[in-house]
Design a protein around this motif. Structure first.
Motif, short mmCIF file in Angstrom:
data_model
loop_
_atom_site.label_atom_id
_atom_site.label_comp_id
_atom_site.label_asym_id
_atom_site.label_seq_id
_atom_site.Cartn_x
_atom_site.Cartn_y
_atom_site.Cartn_z
N GLN A 88 0.82 -1.21 0.00
CA GLN A 88 0.00 0.00 0.00
C GLN A 88 0.86 1.26 0.00
O GLN A 88 0.57 2.22 -0.72
CB GLN A 88 -0.93 0.00 1.21
CG GLN A 88 -2.06 -1.01 1.12
CD GLN A 88 -2.96 -0.99 2.34
OE1 GLN A 88 -2.51 -1.13 3.47
NE2 GLN A 88 -4.24 -0.81 2.12
N VAL A 93 -1.71 0.48 -3.75
CA VAL A 93 -2.85 -0.42 -3.94
C VAL A 93 -2.92 -1.40 -2.78
O VAL A 93 -1.92 -1.67 -2.12
CB VAL A 93 -2.76 -1.19 -5.27
CG1 VAL A 93 -2.94 -0.26 -6.46
CG2 VAL A 93 -1.44 -1.94 -5.37
N PRO A 95 -3.64 -5.28 -1.64
CA PRO A 95 -3.74 -6.63 -2.21
C PRO A 95 -5.16 -7.19 -2.11
O PRO A 95 -5.84 -7.01 -1.09
CB PRO A 95 -2.77 -7.45 -1.35
CG PRO A 95 -1.80 -6.44 -0.80
CD PRO A 95 -2.62 -5.19 -0.59
N THR A 119 -2.58 -8.00 -6.72
CA THR A 119 -3.44 -6.84 -6.94
C THR A 119 -4.05 -6.98 -8.33
O THR A 119 -3.80 -7.96 -9.03
CB THR A 119 -2.65 -5.52 -6.83
OG1 THR A 119 -1.74 -5.42 -7.93
CG2 THR A 119 -1.87 -5.47 -5.52
#
Length: 206
Positions: A88, A93, A95, A119
């Motif tokens: 992150q 992002v 997972p 992801t």
């Protein structure tokens, strides 16, 4: 005579006022000086506290790392908890799927992955070693990653992000990871698990 007395009285009053002003100013200066000293003392105490707290945390991480190394639980105790926050923080992002100790076999081909994080666009493949060596990094790139591509074809549309992880890592190993396009994951000054060469690989990894 009365005028002289009145003037003297006024002068006396003015002298008293000046003396009072000087006294108040001096007292305020003392108060400000004392407050400034108290603030300095407080900042020094906080600095000492933070340094001591950091020292204790680093010592605890060293002991925890040594225990995990001895018990063979580096993946579970150190790497796995750090995967989601690292992905992150550095890749922006979260997972959608994570796993550790993943095995897959097809005919004569077989692989065991220490950890993966998936992801929408990337799959992070982790190789974890208790005693990292340059040869292990090369084996990871030359053998494990191609084998992963062959056995996990469902991720063919995702970018593979290889991460070589350990408790600590020498500069030579980090340099080899960077040369091969692999992220090096370990404790940063025994403070927290981090990607030690992220800046060097940013053009390739983002």
């Amino acid at each position: 005579m009365e005028i002289i007395e009145m003037v003297q009285e006024k002068v006396h009053d003015i002298e008293n006022m000046i003396r009072d002003v000087v006294f108040l100013q001096h007292r305020n200066e003392l108060t400000i000086s004392e407050l400034a000293q108290e603030m300095k003392d407080f900042k020094d105490e906080m600095k000492d506290f933070k340094e001591e707290n950091l020292k204790e945390r680093r010592n605890m991480n060293k002991q925890w790392g040594a225990l995990a190394n001895k018990m063979g639980t580096i993946v579970e105790d150190l790497v796995s908890p750090a995967i989601q926050p690292l992905v992150q923080r550095y890749f922006g992002v979260e997972p959608i799927e994570m796993g550790i100790r993943i095995k897959r076999k097809r005919e004569s081909l077989k692989i065991e992955l220490d950890a993966i994080a998936i992801t929408d666009e990337k799959v992070f493949v982790f190789e974890v070693k208790s005693s990292p060596q340059i040869d292990y990094v090369r084996y990871f790139v030359d053998h494990q990653i191609p084998l992963f591509k062959e056995l996990f074809k469902e991720h063919g549309g995702r970018q593979i992000v290889p991460i070589f992880a350990s408790i600590s890592m020498d500069k030579e190993i980090i340099a080899e990871c960077t040369r091969l396009g692999v992220y090096a994951m370990a404790y940063r000054e025994w403070d927290y698990m981090d990607l030690l060469n992220f800046e060097d690989l940013t053009p390739q990894g983002t």
